[in-house]
Design an enzyme around this catalytic site. Structure first.
Site, PDB file in Angstrom:
ATOM      1  N   HIS A 173       0.851  -1.188   0.000  1.00  7.10           N
ATOM      2  CA  HIS A 173       0.000   0.000   0.000  1.00  7.10           C
ATOM      3  C   HIS A 173       0.886   1.237   0.000  1.00  7.10           C
ATOM      4  O   HIS A 173       1.936   1.254   0.618  1.00  7.10           O
ATOM      5  CB  HIS A 173      -0.892   0.016   1.259  1.00  7.10           C
ATOM      6  CG  HIS A 173      -2.057   0.929   1.135  1.00  7.10           C
ATOM      7  ND1 HIS A 173      -1.981   2.273   1.382  1.00  7.10           N
ATOM      8  CD2 HIS A 173      -3.326   0.687   0.752  1.00  7.10           C
ATOM      9  CE1 HIS A 173      -3.162   2.820   1.180  1.00  7.10           C
ATOM     10  NE2 HIS A 173      -3.999   1.885   0.790  1.00  7.10           N
TER      11      HIS A 173
ATOM     12  N   ASP B 240      -8.011  -5.173  -0.084  1.00  5.10           N
ATOM     13  CA  ASP B 240      -8.482  -6.047  -1.166  1.00  5.10           C
ATOM     14  C   ASP B 240      -8.144  -7.513  -0.934  1.00  5.10           C
ATOM     15  O   ASP B 240      -8.640  -8.382  -1.651  1.00  5.10           O
ATOM     16  CB  ASP B 240      -7.858  -5.582  -2.491  1.00  5.10           C
ATOM     17  CG  ASP B 240      -8.390  -4.213  -2.887  1.00  5.10           C
ATOM     18  OD1 ASP B 240      -7.585  -3.290  -3.074  1.00  5.10           O
ATOM     19  OD2 ASP B 240      -9.627  -4.070  -2.953  1.00  5.10           O
TER      20      ASP B 240
END
Ligand code: SDX
Length: 428
Positions: free
Chosen positions: A306, A363
């Site tokens: 991320h 996700d």
């Protein structure tokens, strides 16, 4: 006020340091080019803030996420999605009267214009639902023109916001019905947000939708966890498009398109496809980890890493725990969750991932929960868009509430040909 000083050649330029309410600091470079002729270069905006905001706070090092100051863990456990949507857009949780009025606006704006149904005839059943969603959301500016005004007015905004949040759900469900050749199901006025979506998705003349409180709560939790995430790629797109005074529908359409990318919202679909491939081909976990580290291999560990979180994404932590709890309660089995947990376990012990602070992101586990709910894989990013819509709207509104509204227009450093002239064909 603190200052930063830039010295370059004979130049000295002082720039104010601004500090946020959580102690984050930034160098305000808004006068840099005017004073020095210099600009900054920051490909991918890894070090660049585009705005100040009061909506969402993320501390990537400590894995903190709060909407309007309220921890995501509390909202995921206690709030409804419509409460969270109201909180993000209007700044506080709604009181009873505000909640009733907001719910009423959502109900009154849950159907799409009958003429818009004809658009679906033009889409092949195999059309990706994100393409349909972007098209239909932009088309709303054709049908709901009374809400659509060039200048930003509060009363039309409230209707546009409710119209989008409610109708995106209807459009998504209709795209699913279109893909399976079933008649679309109209929304009901007595169902809550997530329940109405599931009803429109799974009810049919021969198979009535049977409400399941666990499934409906799981969907609400997923929508809440996706509702905003400060200046991510797609929300920044909404702000940039909106900064030209494009209407809210067009701005959201652009955000939906940006979200579709597999590095962003499209990753949830890629995670499941990756886990299915591992399961189908009985790939070893270690071979997948090695491939993910190999720059020459096309394999990427989707759902990992991320830009902001350099710790465990708090949303992934909530989703992982939620999966374990609801799977156990309903005795639900899915081989993919075991593969996901083994992948996570192996990656978090591997120096490549540890050194780069690559952890599971939102996700990584969301798709496993969508599968349990019965959402088809190609609709996972649509579900992300439905959840993220209130955040996109809130950020668009915040930008319009900021005076003066500045159109977004980054600079560049030109690296191309210096001056040259047109050459006739025989000289080329
Ligand atoms: C979302 O911004 C947001 O807030 C987004 C989001 C939201 O709510 O809006 O949180 C939602 O988009 C989550 C991210 C979903 N995407 C994926 O899961 C795709 C896989 N992840 C990567 O592509 C990547 O981690 C990104 C895109 C998420 C972040 O990219 P960055 O910040 O530009 O980091 P990078 O690509 O420069 O990676 C740094 C290093 C590189 O290695 P080195 O060059 O240092 O050797 O880490 C490696 C990368 O190769 N790396 C990975 C990896 N992610 C990063 N290696 C293997 N597998 C991965 N998943």
């Amino acid at each position: 006020m603190d200052k930063a000083v830039l010295t370059y050649d004979t130049l000295t330029h002082e720039m104010p340091i601004i500090e946020g309410s959580e102690g984050e600091k930034a160098v305000d470079i808004s006068k840099l080019r005017q004073a020095t002729g210099l600009i900054t270069l920051d490909v991918g905006y890894q070090n660049t803030g585009s705005c100040t905001s009061t909506i969402t706070f993320i501390d990537g090092d400590r894995g903190i996420l709060r909407y309007r100051g309220i921890p995501i863990e509390e909202l995921a456990e206690k709030a409804s999605f419509s409460e969270v949507a109201y909180l993000l857009i209007y700044g506080n949780l709604p009181n009873r009267e505000e909640q009733q009025a907001f719910s009423q606006r959502l109900t009154q704006n849950s159907m799409i214009h009958e003429e818009m149904l004809r658009f679906f005839d033009g889409f092949p059943p195999t059309a990706h639902p994100m393409a349909i969603l972007a098209t239909m959301v932009n088309s709303m500016s054709v049908y709901y023109t009374d809400y659509y005004t060039e200048d930003f007015q509060a009363d039309t905004f409230d209707l546009m916001a409710a119209s989008l949040i409610s109708r995106i759900r209807t459009i998504a469900a209709y795209s699913y019905k279109h893909s399976i050749g079933q008649p679309h199901v109209y929304p009901k006025r007595d169902l809550k947000y997530a329940s109405n979506f599931l009803y429109m998705m799974f009810d049919s003349p021969v198979n009535p939708y049977i409400p399941d409180p666990d499934i409906e709560r799981a969907l609400s939790t997923l929508l809440i966890l996706h509702a905003d995430h400060e200046q991510n790629c797609s929300t920044s797109t909404v702000r940039l498009v909106g900064s030209s005074m494009a209407n809210l529908y067009a701005s959201i359409c652009a955000g939906i398109c940006a979200l579709w990318g597999p590095l962003h919202g499209g990753a949830n679909q890629k995670v499941i496809e990756m886990l299915e491939e591992i399961n189908r081909n009985k790939l070893s976990i270690q071979s997948c980890i090695e491939s993910a580290k190999d720059k020459t291999s096309k394999f990427r560990l989707f759902g990992f890493g991320h830009r902001v979180y350099k710790n465990y994404d708090p949303r992934a932590k909530i989703l992982k725990k939620y999966c374990e709890t609801i799977f156990r309660k309903n005795n639900y089995q899915d081989p993919l969750i075991n593969i996901a947990m083994e992948l996570e376990d192996a990656a978090l012990k591997d120096d490549f991932f540890v050194d780069r602070k690559l952890y599971p992101n939102v996700d990584f586990y969301s798709g496993i929960l969508y599968r349990m709910i019965g959402i088809p894989t190609n609709m996972f990013t649509v579900m992300f868009a439905i959840g993220r819509l209130p955040g996109m709207i809130a950020q668009w509104k915040e930008m319009h509430d900021t005076d003066p509204l500045k159109i977004g227009r980054p600079r560049q450093i030109y690296m191309g040909n210096t001056l040259r002239h047109y050459a006739p064909m025989e000289e080329r």
